[in-house]
Design a protein around this motif. Structure first.
Motif, mmCIF file in Angstrom:
data_model
loop_
_atom_site.group_PDB
_atom_site.id
_atom_site.type_symbol
_atom_site.label_atom_id
_atom_site.label_comp_id
_atom_site.label_asym_id
_atom_site.label_seq_id
_atom_site.Cartn_x
_atom_site.Cartn_y
_atom_site.Cartn_z
ATOM 1 N N HIS A 9 27.844 14.637 -24.238
ATOM 2 C CA HIS A 9 26.688 13.944 -24.324
ATOM 3 C C HIS A 9 26.859 12.754 -23.413
ATOM 4 N N GLY A 10 25.645 12.036 -22.953
ATOM 5 C CA GLY A 10 25.545 10.812 -22.468
ATOM 6 C C GLY A 10 24.803 9.668 -23.222
ATOM 7 N N SER A 11 25.593 8.736 -23.800
ATOM 8 C CA SER A 11 24.869 7.769 -24.630
ATOM 9 C C SER A 11 24.243 8.563 -25.763
ATOM 10 N N ASN A 13 22.824 11.196 -25.996
ATOM 11 C CA ASN A 13 21.712 12.075 -25.520
ATOM 12 C C ASN A 13 22.263 13.303 -25.250
ATOM 13 N N ASN A 79 21.321 10.768 -17.927
ATOM 14 C CA ASN A 79 22.267 11.034 -18.725
ATOM 15 C C ASN A 79 22.990 12.553 -18.533
ATOM 16 N N ARG A 82 25.068 12.653 -15.326
ATOM 17 C CA ARG A 82 26.293 12.060 -15.519
ATOM 18 C C ARG A 82 27.242 13.138 -16.169
ATOM 19 N N CYS A 83 26.669 13.892 -17.268
ATOM 20 C CA CYS A 83 27.346 14.891 -17.807
ATOM 21 C C CYS A 83 27.780 16.238 -16.956
ATOM 22 N N SER A 225 18.792 7.962 -26.518
ATOM 23 C CA SER A 225 18.805 7.173 -24.973
ATOM 24 C C SER A 225 18.442 8.105 -23.774
ATOM 25 N N CYS A 226 17.682 7.466 -23.102
ATOM 26 C CA CYS A 226 17.302 8.483 -21.898
ATOM 27 C C CYS A 226 17.724 7.493 -20.418
ATOM 28 N N GLY A 227 18.500 8.556 -19.534
ATOM 29 C CA GLY A 227 18.988 7.757 -18.489
ATOM 30 C C GLY A 227 18.027 7.163 -17.507
ATOM 31 N N VAL A 258 24.898 1.296 -21.477
ATOM 32 C CA VAL A 258 25.195 2.093 -20.216
ATOM 33 C C VAL A 258 25.151 0.580 -19.247
ATOM 34 N N GLY A 277 27.866 5.112 -17.071
ATOM 35 C CA GLY A 277 27.924 5.162 -18.365
ATOM 36 C C GLY A 277 28.832 6.729 -18.563
#
Length: 323
Positions: A9-11, A13, A79, A82-83, A225-227, A258, A277
């Motif tokens: 996950h990123g934030s 998400n 997001n 990033r992952c 969240s949405c990057g 982030v 993030g």
């Protein structure tokens, strides 16, 4: 067939990651859609906002495609990038990689930790366009900046931008999640205005280069969240004079936080946004999947990344205290 999966996950998400770079699962887009709809269903044993498919690329170090939980494929996801970027750099044994997306090849690199010992990656979000045709948004003018969309709401002013997926952003004094859900759902049903749907974000200025963003994500719904939405929100606050290009903006959300930095390229009158993030691993395992009876899949968890999750809980606590 057996498919190795990684939950990440990123934030908050969250995504399921499937490595087609190292494994030939014989997937086509029809099968990827089935996998996504079934495995992302939160009534099942995994659940997620989407699936990240990591693939080989002829244009970059690797390619990633994301399918939202409803089976649709967006242009990009910050997001998710990033992952995917963390996985790709670790797979290739380096700290930096160029990742192919639907619209552009984008830089991903490991960077200084955003908080504590959390694995942190920085991604370049772009290309950016304010031309309504790139969303697409059917509107009488070439751009839409802090303007009411009558078919959507007679009172709320939005700014439209593609990052490269479509976004409309509004600044408000207070965020009402029910209103975000209502407007977001309506916008994505309003095909006469948004023929391919749109991400809808409500943004609250917290002062001192901090904002809070709540997003209704196309193909997902209300999300932690949405990057690209957080990147778009940061850009719009700079355009409106609330924040400033080339300076870090802390973006808080329901999943944590982030940092974004808006880069203004004056020679081309364009922008890009650096999004920094977490890229946190949750667990890994294998899925026994039969496309003839997809609902009967069996998931066996093999590893749980408890320390990474514990570290991220601390960031969440910090982020909530900063709102």
């Amino acid at each position: 067939m057996k498919i190795d999966v990684l939950k990440t996950h990123g934030s908050c998400n969250d995504f399921i990651l499937i490595d087609e770079y190292s494994n030939d699962y014989g997937l086509d887009d029809e099968k990827r859609t089935v996998l996504t709809k079934v495995l992302c269903d939160r009534k099942g044993s995994i659940g997620a906002d989407g699936i990240l498919f990591i693939q080989k690329s002829e244009k970059a170090d690797a390619k990633y495609r994301i399918f939202n939980s409803d089976g649709t494929e967006p242009e990009m996801c910050g997001n998710g990038l990033r992952c995917a970027g963390r996985y790709i750099t670790e797979l290739l044994g380096r700290d930096h990689a160029i990742v192919e997306t639907l619209k552009a090849n984008l830089d991903v690199q490991r960077t200084e930790n955003i908080y504590g010992d959390i694995q942190t990656f920085e991604v370049l979000i772009g290309p950016v366009s304010f031309d309504v045709h790139t969303l697409p948004l059917i509107h009488g003018q070439e751009t839409l900046e802090n303007t009411v969309i009558p078919e959507l709401s007679p009172e709320i002013a939005f700014t439209a931008v593609s990052m490269p997926n479509p976004h409309i952003i509004t600044l408000v004094d207070d965020i009402d999640q029910d209103q975000v859900a209502e407007i977001g759902k309506k916008a994505n049903e309003l095909k006469s205005v948004f023929p391919k749907g749109v991400n809808v974000s409500f943004v609250k200025d917290l002062g001192d280069s901090k904002i809070f963003v709540q997003t209704y994500e196309r193909g997902v719904g209300i999300t932690n969240s949405c990057g690209t939405a957080m990147s778009a929100a940061s850009l719009i606050t700079c355009r409106l004079g609330i924040n400033h290009p080339e300076k870090d903006i802390t973006v808080l959300n329901n999943g944590g936080m982030v940092r974004c930095k808006v880069n203004e390229r004056k020679e081309s009158s364009g922008y890009s946004v650096l999004l920094k993030g977490n890229a946190t691993y949750v667990f890994s395992g294998t899925v026994e999947f039969d496309f003839n009876s997809p609902e009967e899949f069996v998931f066996e968890q093999e590893e749980e990344f408890k320390q990474e999750e514990a570290s991220y809980r601390k960031l969440e606590t910090y982020a909530k205290s900063a709102v």
